[in-house]
Design an enzyme around this catalytic site. Sequence first.
Site, short mmCIF file in Angstrom:
data_model
loop_
_atom_site.label_atom_id
_atom_site.label_comp_id
_atom_site.label_asym_id
_atom_site.label_seq_id
_atom_site.Cartn_x
_atom_site.Cartn_y
_atom_site.Cartn_z
N ARG A 183 48.58 38.05 45.76
CA ARG A 183 49.52 39.13 45.76
C ARG A 183 50.41 39.32 44.73
O ARG A 183 51.08 40.66 44.40
CB ARG A 183 50.35 39.08 46.89
CG ARG A 183 49.75 39.21 48.17
CD ARG A 183 50.81 38.94 49.40
NE ARG A 183 50.90 37.43 49.69
CZ ARG A 183 51.88 36.88 50.44
NH1 ARG A 183 52.54 37.77 51.20
NH2 ARG A 183 51.92 35.59 50.64
N ARG A 229 44.05 45.53 48.15
CA ARG A 229 44.39 44.99 49.53
C ARG A 229 44.86 46.51 50.17
O ARG A 229 44.63 46.33 51.42
CB ARG A 229 45.51 44.14 49.16
CG ARG A 229 46.16 43.49 50.71
CD ARG A 229 45.17 42.87 51.41
NE ARG A 229 45.68 42.44 52.67
CZ ARG A 229 45.67 43.37 53.99
NH1 ARG A 229 45.20 44.47 54.05
NH2 ARG A 229 46.16 42.93 54.96
N TYR A 263 46.33 24.33 62.99
CA TYR A 263 46.50 25.69 63.49
C TYR A 263 45.85 26.17 64.63
O TYR A 263 46.43 26.88 65.44
CB TYR A 263 45.76 26.63 62.23
CG TYR A 263 46.40 26.55 60.92
CD1 TYR A 263 47.65 27.68 60.80
CD2 TYR A 263 45.92 25.86 59.57
CE1 TYR A 263 48.22 27.69 59.65
CE2 TYR A 263 46.86 25.98 58.54
CZ TYR A 263 47.75 26.97 58.73
OH TYR A 263 48.61 26.98 57.30
#
Length: 346
Positions: free
Chosen positions: A28, A37, A150
């Site tokens: 980013r 993106r 996770y």
Amino acid sequence: MSSGKFLETLAGTRFPTPPIWLMRQAGRYLPEYRAVRATTKSFLDFCYTPEKAVEATLQPIRRFGLDAAIIFSDILVVPDALGQKVWFEEGEGPKLDALTDPVQFGQLSRARLTGYLAPVYSAISATRKALPADTALLGFAGAPFTLACYMIEGGGSKDFAKVKLWAYRHPDSFALLIDLLVDAIVDHLANQVDAGADAVQLFDSWAGILPEEQLFGWSLEPMVRIAHGLRARHPKVPIIAFPRAVGPAALMYRRPDAFTALSVDTGIGAHWAAQNLQPHICLQGNLDPIMLVAGGPALEREATRILDKLGHGSFVFNLGHGVVPQTPPEHVAQLVEIVRNWKPSV
């Protein structure tokens, strides 16, 4: 098969200055990444669209001429391929349908993994063709314990109480999950090497939450099993281990039988690492990602300090964790220049 400074360093060659690549170098902070993106509806769609993953992987190489590229993907493609629902909430990060009962393990299967993750392997194959011959391509995977975090927490966590309680109270069922993940990760890494990855990195991002005995059993030992399993299929592939935030327990990961290099985070001092780790294994690290945000004289001082401590031995320059979104691209260019122009003090 590529060669070049990065792979030759891992093979034991010493250069006047070390190779450099950065964790999360595709991402980013680059305007060209944000442009791609914006054309994709979800993060996982991005990972599973080969031409977009290839473009994201190549962007930092075009811009900075780094010594290695790392395929644009995510560690959570493995639980996704095993049959657990994974999605990314904008501004919140990854979300998973949390495992709450060992019975749910029966719904997970590695039978479809290779077919499901075919877009990742296509991206690797196309990226390898597009890269310069002397720029290495890294594949990667999350280590079993981090993926289990996770999968059981359903995302990130402040205290990881759910995964720890499961591992402490029900070690047998937790071991079954770790075993499944070991086998799946070996498959995933081997497929990446088959597709053209020159080396691989294993990220154990949450290893640092474990006490010593569990760190050995749930982090190190499964990572060693993965390394041996991968080497059974690809005997010469370099493997980098990154057990994050383990402090002095990094000593346990000095395992040349399993790992080619050990990536160290910012919490490990460069002087200590040079004395206690580097004589035994190639090191990778460990600039604070926020120092890269700061740039200027502070970046130059800190990067030079790390180079002065670690640049005399077997070493790959990197960060202690990934590039953060607010990093100015020109500071990455500054860092590459610092590393490439470093002169070892006598």
